[in-house]
Each structure stands twice: as structure tokens, then as C-alpha cells.
Design a protein around this motif. Structure first.
Motif, mmCIF file in Angstrom:
data_model
loop_
_atom_site.group_PDB
_atom_site.id
_atom_site.type_symbol
_atom_site.label_atom_id
_atom_site.label_comp_id
_atom_site.label_asym_id
_atom_site.label_seq_id
_atom_site.Cartn_x
_atom_site.Cartn_y
_atom_site.Cartn_z
ATOM 1 N N ILE A 80 -54.119 34.726 3.055
ATOM 2 C CA ILE A 80 -53.608 33.769 4.184
ATOM 3 C C ILE A 80 -52.075 33.834 4.242
ATOM 4 N N VAL A 81 -51.431 33.371 2.837
ATOM 5 C CA VAL A 81 -50.169 33.004 3.004
ATOM 6 C C VAL A 81 -49.320 34.354 3.156
ATOM 7 N N ALA A 82 -49.695 35.548 2.408
ATOM 8 C CA ALA A 82 -48.684 36.435 2.381
ATOM 9 C C ALA A 82 -49.038 37.815 3.171
ATOM 10 N N GLY A 83 -50.485 37.723 3.317
ATOM 11 C CA GLY A 83 -51.013 39.030 3.918
ATOM 12 C C GLY A 83 -51.427 40.101 3.052
ATOM 13 N N LEU A 84 -51.999 41.125 3.609
ATOM 14 C CA LEU A 84 -52.450 42.237 2.893
ATOM 15 C C LEU A 84 -51.255 43.260 3.148
ATOM 16 N N ASN A 85 -50.487 43.271 2.002
ATOM 17 C CA ASN A 85 -49.210 44.064 1.974
ATOM 18 C C ASN A 85 -49.031 44.833 0.712
ATOM 19 N N ALA A 86 -47.828 45.523 0.447
ATOM 20 C CA ALA A 86 -47.644 46.446 -0.856
ATOM 21 C C ALA A 86 -47.569 45.582 -2.034
ATOM 22 N N GLN A 87 -47.230 44.211 -1.778
ATOM 23 C CA GLN A 87 -47.054 43.282 -3.038
ATOM 24 C C GLN A 87 -48.360 42.439 -3.083
ATOM 25 N N PHE A 88 -49.396 42.531 -2.479
ATOM 26 C CA PHE A 88 -50.625 41.693 -2.656
ATOM 27 C C PHE A 88 -51.383 41.416 -3.840
ATOM 28 N N LEU A 89 -51.294 42.773 -4.394
ATOM 29 C CA LEU A 89 -52.113 42.668 -5.687
ATOM 30 C C LEU A 89 -51.013 42.060 -6.932
ATOM 31 N N GLN A 90 -49.947 42.273 -6.798
ATOM 32 C CA GLN A 90 -48.695 41.626 -7.874
ATOM 33 C C GLN A 90 -48.648 40.025 -7.510
ATOM 34 N N HIS A 91 -48.821 39.659 -6.286
ATOM 35 C CA HIS A 91 -48.794 38.066 -5.897
ATOM 36 C C HIS A 91 -50.129 37.662 -6.522
ATOM 37 N N TRP A 92 -51.443 38.288 -6.084
ATOM 38 C CA TRP A 92 -52.612 37.926 -6.411
ATOM 39 C C TRP A 92 -52.617 37.754 -7.789
ATOM 40 N N SER A 93 -52.396 38.721 -8.579
ATOM 41 C CA SER A 93 -52.439 38.672 -10.200
ATOM 42 C C SER A 93 -51.852 37.445 -10.743
ATOM 43 N N ARG A 94 -50.648 37.147 -10.148
ATOM 44 C CA ARG A 94 -49.781 35.930 -10.525
ATOM 45 C C ARG A 94 -50.593 34.734 -10.296
ATOM 46 N N ALA A 95 -51.020 34.546 -9.036
ATOM 47 C CA ALA A 95 -51.534 33.419 -8.716
ATOM 48 C C ALA A 95 -52.881 33.194 -9.657
ATOM 49 N N PHE A 96 -53.634 34.165 -9.801
ATOM 50 C CA PHE A 96 -54.799 34.099 -10.619
ATOM 51 C C PHE A 96 -54.494 33.799 -12.202
ATOM 52 N N ILE A 97 -53.270 34.220 -12.719
ATOM 53 C CA ILE A 97 -53.268 33.878 -13.760
ATOM 54 C C ILE A 97 -52.475 32.641 -13.987
ATOM 55 N N MET A 98 -52.109 31.879 -13.059
ATOM 56 C CA MET A 98 -51.674 30.625 -12.953
ATOM 57 C C MET A 98 -52.809 29.876 -12.783
ATOM 58 N N ALA A 99 -53.868 30.161 -11.799
ATOM 59 C CA ALA A 99 -55.115 29.243 -11.598
ATOM 60 C C ALA A 99 -56.050 29.109 -12.549
ATOM 61 N N TRP A 100 -56.267 30.261 -13.283
ATOM 62 C CA TRP A 100 -57.397 30.422 -14.094
ATOM 63 C C TRP A 100 -57.463 29.200 -15.342
ATOM 64 N N PRO A 101 -56.342 28.899 -16.041
ATOM 65 C CA PRO A 101 -56.424 27.966 -17.009
ATOM 66 C C PRO A 101 -56.765 26.648 -16.366
ATOM 67 N N ALA A 102 -56.274 26.207 -15.290
ATOM 68 C CA ALA A 102 -56.648 25.120 -14.575
ATOM 69 C C ALA A 102 -58.077 24.806 -14.200
ATOM 70 N N ALA A 103 -58.510 26.030 -13.684
ATOM 71 C CA ALA A 103 -59.930 26.291 -13.195
ATOM 72 C C ALA A 103 -60.974 26.085 -14.278
ATOM 73 N N PHE A 104 -60.665 26.565 -15.241
ATOM 74 C CA PHE A 104 -61.568 26.665 -16.808
ATOM 75 C C PHE A 104 -61.496 25.122 -17.190
ATOM 76 N N THR A 105 -60.447 24.366 -17.150
ATOM 77 C CA THR A 105 -60.501 23.163 -17.522
ATOM 78 C C THR A 105 -61.070 22.333 -16.846
#
Length: 82
Positions: free
Chosen positions: A30-55
């Protein structure tokens, strides 16, 4: 560790993994769209979100489950574990 405790840890791991992957991907799209950096941005967001979600799942899942059972039973449903 009891089977109940193992189940709680495995459930929390899998649920938080799924929710973090889906939600971080959705918001990144939604924020960045599907572009060349999508996977890079998604993986960074996932790595930041997962510990909070697990907790959150570890701390809140038992209360949410009890609330869900209460709401279902209050409406006359039969809430039994499978």
C-alpha cells in the motif's frame, strides 16, 4: 515442558510469523507499491514486525481465546475444542 506449553509456543510462532508476513507485505504494498525495492522493504518491515507480533500473540492469545469462548457461549453456541 508440557504438551500445552509446547502447543502455545508453536501456535504463537506460526501465528505471529503468518500475521507479520501478510500484514508487513500488505502495508508495504500500500505504501510503496510493487516496485524493484518491494522485497527489500517488505523483508525489513517483516524483521521489525515479527518480534512484536510474537510477543503480542504470547501475551494476548489466551485472553482473546477466553473472550472468544465467552462470546460464543453467551450467544448459545457450543464452543468445544477439537
Amino acid at each position: 515442558m508440557s504438551d500445552t506449553q509446547k502447543l502455545r509456543w508453536v501456535f504463537s510462532f506460526l501465528m505471529s510469523l503468518l500475521m507479520s508476513a501478510v500484514m508487513s507485505g500488505w502495508v508495504t504494498w500500500i505504501v510503496a507499491g510493487l516496485n524493484a525495492q518491494f522485497l527489500q522493504h517488505w523483508s525489513r518491515a517483516f524483521i521489525m514486525a515479527w518480534p512484536a507480533a510474537f510477543t503480542i500473540v504470547m501475551l494476548c492469545a489466551p485472553s482473546v481465546q477466553r473472550l472468544s469462548q465467552h462470546l460464543v457461549q453467551q450467544r448459545g453456541g457450543d464452543c468445544q475444542s477439537s
